[in-house]
Write a protein that holds these residues in place. Structure first.
Motif, PDB file in Angstrom:
ATOM      1  N   ALA A  84       0.847  -1.184   0.000  1.00  0.00           N
ATOM      2  CA  ALA A  84       0.000   0.000   0.000  1.00  0.00           C
ATOM      3  C   ALA A  84       0.883   1.235   0.000  1.00  0.00           C
ATOM      4  CB  ALA A  84      -0.919  -0.003   1.222  1.00  0.00           C
ATOM      5  N   GLY A  85       0.500   2.231  -0.773  1.00  0.00           N
ATOM      6  CA  GLY A  85       1.270   3.466  -0.836  1.00  0.00           C
ATOM      7  C   GLY A  85       2.178   3.568  -2.044  1.00  0.00           C
ATOM      8  N   TYR A  86       2.455   2.446  -2.716  1.00  0.00           N
ATOM      9  CA  TYR A  86       3.308   2.484  -3.895  1.00  0.00           C
ATOM     10  C   TYR A  86       2.555   3.053  -5.091  1.00  0.00           C
ATOM     11  CZ  TYR A  86       7.594  -0.089  -2.702  1.00  0.00           C
ATOM     12  OH  TYR A  86       8.809  -0.462  -2.207  1.00  0.00           O
ATOM     13  N   SER A  87       3.301   3.693  -5.977  1.00  0.00           N
ATOM     14  CA  SER A  87       2.776   4.082  -7.285  1.00  0.00           C
ATOM     15  C   SER A  87       3.287   3.066  -8.303  1.00  0.00           C
ATOM     16  CB  SER A  87       3.235   5.494  -7.657  1.00  0.00           C
ATOM     17  OG  SER A  87       2.657   6.457  -6.803  1.00  0.00           O
ATOM     18  N   TYR A  88       2.365   2.361  -8.958  1.00  0.00           N
ATOM     19  CA  TYR A  88       2.740   1.293  -9.883  1.00  0.00           C
ATOM     20  C   TYR A  88       2.578   1.750 -11.324  1.00  0.00           C
ATOM     21  CZ  TYR A  88       2.796  -1.831  -5.871  1.00  0.00           C
ATOM     22  OH  TYR A  88       3.096  -2.431  -4.669  1.00  0.00           O
ATOM     23  N   ALA A  89       3.518   1.340 -12.162  1.00  0.00           N
ATOM     24  CA  ALA A  89       3.479   1.654 -13.584  1.00  0.00           C
ATOM     25  C   ALA A  89       2.865   0.479 -14.346  1.00  0.00           C
ATOM     26  CB  ALA A  89       4.883   1.944 -14.109  1.00  0.00           C
ATOM     27  N   ALA A 106      -1.354   2.022 -14.838  1.00  0.00           N
ATOM     28  CA  ALA A 106      -0.625   2.766 -13.822  1.00  0.00           C
ATOM     29  C   ALA A 106      -1.598   3.276 -12.755  1.00  0.00           C
ATOM     30  CB  ALA A 106       0.113   3.940 -14.467  1.00  0.00           C
ATOM     31  N   HIS A 107      -1.189   3.195 -11.483  1.00  0.00           N
ATOM     32  CA  HIS A 107      -2.043   3.651 -10.396  1.00  0.00           C
ATOM     33  C   HIS A 107      -1.229   3.741  -9.108  1.00  0.00           C
ATOM     34  CE1 HIS A 107      -1.967  -0.700  -9.760  1.00  0.00           C
ATOM     35  NE2 HIS A 107      -2.313  -0.459  -8.493  1.00  0.00           N
ATOM     36  N   THR A 108      -1.795   4.394  -8.133  1.00  0.00           N
ATOM     37  CA  THR A 108      -1.206   4.439  -6.798  1.00  0.00           C
ATOM     38  C   THR A 108      -2.107   3.677  -5.841  1.00  0.00           C
ATOM     39  OG1 THR A 108      -0.160   6.583  -7.192  1.00  0.00           O
ATOM     40  CG2 THR A 108      -0.462   5.921  -4.900  1.00  0.00           C
ATOM     41  N   ALA A 109      -1.538   2.735  -5.103  1.00  0.00           N
ATOM     42  CA  ALA A 109      -2.309   1.930  -4.142  1.00  0.00           C
ATOM     43  C   ALA A 109      -2.449   2.723  -2.846  1.00  0.00           C
ATOM     44  CB  ALA A 109      -1.623   0.592  -3.911  1.00  0.00           C
ATOM     45  N   HIS A 110      -3.323   3.699  -2.860  1.00  0.00           N
ATOM     46  CA  HIS A 110      -3.463   4.586  -1.703  1.00  0.00           C
ATOM     47  C   HIS A 110      -3.843   3.790  -0.451  1.00  0.00           C
ATOM     48  CE1 HIS A 110      -3.068   8.166  -4.163  1.00  0.00           C
ATOM     49  NE2 HIS A 110      -3.993   7.702  -4.990  1.00  0.00           N
ATOM     50  N   PRO A 111      -3.178   4.047   0.665  1.00  0.00           N
ATOM     51  CA  PRO A 111      -3.514   3.346   1.917  1.00  0.00           C
ATOM     52  C   PRO A 111      -4.991   3.527   2.260  1.00  0.00           C
ATOM     53  CG  PRO A 111      -1.463   4.569   2.169  1.00  0.00           C
ATOM     54  CD  PRO A 111      -2.048   4.991   0.847  1.00  0.00           C
ATOM     55  N   ARG A 119      -8.438  -8.110  -5.205  1.00  0.00           N
ATOM     56  CA  ARG A 119      -9.693  -7.363  -5.086  1.00  0.00           C
ATOM     57  C   ARG A 119      -9.979  -6.482  -6.289  1.00  0.00           C
ATOM     58  NH1 ARG A 119     -11.802  -6.375   0.197  1.00  0.00           N
ATOM     59  NH2 ARG A 119     -10.755  -7.591   1.810  1.00  0.00           N
ATOM     60  N   VAL A 120      -8.940  -6.164  -7.068  1.00  0.00           N
ATOM     61  CA  VAL A 120      -9.130  -5.197  -8.163  1.00  0.00           C
ATOM     62  C   VAL A 120      -8.572  -5.766  -9.478  1.00  0.00           C
ATOM     63  CG1 VAL A 120      -9.337  -3.025  -6.914  1.00  0.00           C
ATOM     64  CG2 VAL A 120      -7.089  -4.024  -7.205  1.00  0.00           C
ATOM     65  N   PRO A 121      -9.300  -6.685 -10.104  1.00  0.00           N
ATOM     66  CA  PRO A 121      -8.837  -7.263 -11.374  1.00  0.00           C
ATOM     67  C   PRO A 121      -8.691  -6.235 -12.484  1.00  0.00           C
ATOM     68  CG  PRO A 121     -11.125  -7.873 -10.912  1.00  0.00           C
ATOM     69  CD  PRO A 121     -10.586  -7.261  -9.661  1.00  0.00           C
ATOM     70  N   ALA A 122      -9.325  -5.066 -12.324  1.00  0.00           N
ATOM     71  CA  ALA A 122      -9.145  -4.019 -13.329  1.00  0.00           C
ATOM     72  C   ALA A 122      -7.729  -3.452 -13.280  1.00  0.00           C
ATOM     73  CB  ALA A 122     -10.157  -2.894 -13.116  1.00  0.00           C
ATOM     74  N   LEU A 123      -7.068  -3.599 -12.139  1.00  0.00           N
ATOM     75  CA  LEU A 123      -5.721  -3.057 -11.980  1.00  0.00           C
ATOM     76  C   LEU A 123      -4.634  -4.114 -12.101  1.00  0.00           C
ATOM     77  CD1 LEU A 123      -6.245  -0.622  -8.948  1.00  0.00           C
ATOM     78  CD2 LEU A 123      -6.192  -0.061 -11.389  1.00  0.00           C
ATOM     79  N   TRP A 124      -4.963  -5.379 -11.731  1.00  0.00           N
ATOM     80  CA  TRP A 124      -3.935  -6.413 -11.670  1.00  0.00           C
ATOM     81  C   TRP A 124      -4.351  -7.665 -12.427  1.00  0.00           C
ATOM     82  CZ3 TRP A 124       0.694  -5.086 -10.053  1.00  0.00           C
ATOM     83  CH2 TRP A 124       0.827  -4.008  -9.162  1.00  0.00           C
ATOM     84  N   GLN A 125      -3.432  -8.182 -13.213  1.00  0.00           N
ATOM     85  CA  GLN A 125      -3.639  -9.428 -13.971  1.00  0.00           C
ATOM     86  C   GLN A 125      -2.826 -10.545 -13.334  1.00  0.00           C
ATOM     87  OE1 GLN A 125      -1.874  -9.330 -17.833  1.00  0.00           O
ATOM     88  NE2 GLN A 125      -2.599 -11.356 -18.431  1.00  0.00           N
ATOM     89  N   PRO A 126      -3.462 -11.650 -12.940  1.00  0.00           N
ATOM     90  CA  PRO A 126      -2.693 -12.773 -12.374  1.00  0.00           C
ATOM     91  C   PRO A 126      -1.735 -13.353 -13.416  1.00  0.00           C
ATOM     92  CG  PRO A 126      -5.048 -13.001 -11.929  1.00  0.00           C
ATOM     93  CD  PRO A 126      -4.911 -11.909 -12.945  1.00  0.00           C
ATOM     94  N   ILE A 163      11.995   6.119  -5.028  1.00  0.00           N
ATOM     95  CA  ILE A 163      12.100   5.555  -6.370  1.00  0.00           C
ATOM     96  C   ILE A 163      12.781   4.197  -6.296  1.00  0.00           C
ATOM     97  CG2 ILE A 163      13.142   5.820  -8.658  1.00  0.00           C
ATOM     98  CD1 ILE A 163      12.833   8.834  -8.332  1.00  0.00           C
ATOM     99  N   ASP A 164      12.146   3.210  -6.920  1.00  0.00           N
ATOM    100  CA  ASP A 164      12.675   1.842  -6.970  1.00  0.00           C
ATOM    101  C   ASP A 164      12.609   1.393  -8.419  1.00  0.00           C
ATOM    102  OD1 ASP A 164      13.468  -0.761  -6.573  1.00  0.00           O
ATOM    103  OD2 ASP A 164      11.609  -1.405  -5.597  1.00  0.00           O
ATOM    104  N   ALA A 165      13.544   1.886  -9.237  1.00  0.00           N
ATOM    105  CA  ALA A 165      13.478   1.690 -10.682  1.00  0.00           C
ATOM    106  C   ALA A 165      13.549   0.228 -11.094  1.00  0.00           C
ATOM    107  CB  ALA A 165      14.599   2.481 -11.359  1.00  0.00           C
ATOM    108  N   ASP A 166      14.302  -0.590 -10.360  1.00  0.00           N
ATOM    109  CA  ASP A 166      14.437  -1.993 -10.744  1.00  0.00           C
ATOM    110  C   ASP A 166      13.458  -2.902 -10.005  1.00  0.00           C
ATOM    111  OD1 ASP A 166      15.599  -1.762  -8.287  1.00  0.00           O
ATOM    112  OD2 ASP A 166      17.527  -2.649  -8.845  1.00  0.00           O
ATOM    113  N   GLN A 167      12.551  -2.307  -9.236  1.00  0.00           N
ATOM    114  CA  GLN A 167      11.452  -3.042  -8.605  1.00  0.00           C
ATOM    115  C   GLN A 167      11.930  -4.216  -7.752  1.00  0.00           C
ATOM    116  OE1 GLN A 167       8.396  -4.001 -11.526  1.00  0.00           O
ATOM    117  NE2 GLN A 167       9.086  -2.319 -12.809  1.00  0.00           N
ATOM    118  N   ASP A 168      12.987  -4.003  -6.994  1.00  0.00           N
ATOM    119  CA  ASP A 168      13.476  -5.072  -6.128  1.00  0.00           C
ATOM    120  C   ASP A 168      13.069  -4.867  -4.671  1.00  0.00           C
ATOM    121  OD1 ASP A 168      15.066  -2.943  -5.454  1.00  0.00           O
ATOM    122  OD2 ASP A 168      16.985  -3.983  -5.756  1.00  0.00           O
ATOM    123  N   GLY A 169      12.230  -3.863  -4.413  1.00  0.00           N
ATOM    124  CA  GLY A 169      11.738  -3.636  -3.063  1.00  0.00           C
ATOM    125  C   GLY A 169      12.625  -2.752  -2.216  1.00  0.00           C
TER     126      GLY A 169
END
Length: 284
Positions: A84-89, A106-111, A119-126, A163-169
């Motif tokens: 929660a809180g991340y901005s995803y591309a 792209a979206h921000t997972a607002h807390p 919960r949000v298949p419109a935002l995430w694809q398994p 900023i976490d450009a390489d998405q490693d957390g």
């Protein structure tokens, strides 16, 4: 006799080499496992998806807890846990409770929005598994032989997540710092990166008022710290350097008013909680 003795002696001297690689450890209840550790359980090989302690009586064996363990058939691609809180591309890949997802937009997972991936298949694809992240050519630096993202500069302090450009957390500025400080020692760098990942989760989840999560993160961070310290021959080796490293690392992780506020909030969530370490650690 002399000719026979020589090959026999040679065979005896060489025999131990066949056993130089120890077998994978068997999973055991009550042990602590750092993320990435590989174990055997009921004839299968599993890799830990997150650091945890196999609580006695909880039945957290690898076959029963896909959120903690993944059946291992080959190299496992790491991807950052959803936060929660991340901005995803668009196209970002994450893991959530043992499953994997790719961002549809792209979206921000607002807390507080409850926008967890299931919960949000419109935002995430398994997806079946995270694909390796391919760095953009020319958009990385090398520090002590480690490829790291470019310095985010002041832009890395504009948001809580940075900023976490390489998405490693791990925030890019923190990753660069760790590569500079401990990058010459692969094990120390690995464990320092895990502590940084957990610290980032502390920062991003502190406002959620989840005391159980706060305690779990504290335990995981302590396990990674134990593994980090385990790379030294004793408790006094490089003591002064380690003390300064800890101070600089803490100052960097909480280098904005918002991050410091999160640090204080996280400490409040731990108030009165008992944090215990496992008796035995598997540090990979």
């Amino acid at each position: 006799m002399h000719r026979t003795a020589i090959p026999l002696l040679t065979a005896c001297l060489l025999a131990p080499l066949a056993w130089a690689t120890p077998p994978l450890p068997e999973w055991r209840e009550s042990d602590g496992y750092l993320i990435g550790v590989v174990v055997q359980y009921q004839g299968q090989t599993y890799r830990a998806l997150q650091s945890h302690t196999a609580q006695k009586g909880a039945n957290w064996n690898p076959a029963s807890t896909p959120a903690l363990w993944q059946l291992h058939h080959g190299p496992v691609q790491r991807c950052a846990p959803w936060q929660a809180g991340y901005s995803y591309a668009l196209g970002d890949q994450i893991r959530f409770e043992g499953d994997y997802y790719r961002a549809r937009q792209a979206h921000t997972a607002h807390p507080g929005t409850e926008w967890q991936p299931p919960r949000v298949p419109a935002l995430w694809q398994p997806i079946q598994q995270c694909e390796p992240v391919t760095p953009i050519p020319g958009n990385t630096d090398t520090i002590n032989g480690i490829k790291v993202p470019p310095d985010p500069g002041s832009a890395g302090r504009k948001t809580l997540a940075g900023i976490d450009a390489d998405q490693d957390g791990v925030r890019d500025d923190v990753q660069r710092f760790l590569a500079q400080e401990v990058g010459k020692h692969p094990a120390r760098f690995k464990y320092a990166m895990e502590m940084a990942r957990i610290t980032q989760q502390k920062v991003l989840t502190a406002n959620g008022n989840d005391r159980d999560l706060a305690k779990s993160l504290a335990t995981q961070w302590g396990m990674a710290l134990d593994c980090f310290y385990g790379t030294y021959k004793d408790s006094t080796e490089d003591y002064e350097w380690r003390l300064q490293f800890s101070k600089k690392s803490t100052a960097l992780n909480y280098n904005t008013p918002e991050r410091m506020e999160s640090y204080v909030k996280y400490g409040e969530l731990l108030s009165g909680r008992v944090i215990s370490s496992p008796l035995k650690m598997q540090c990979d």
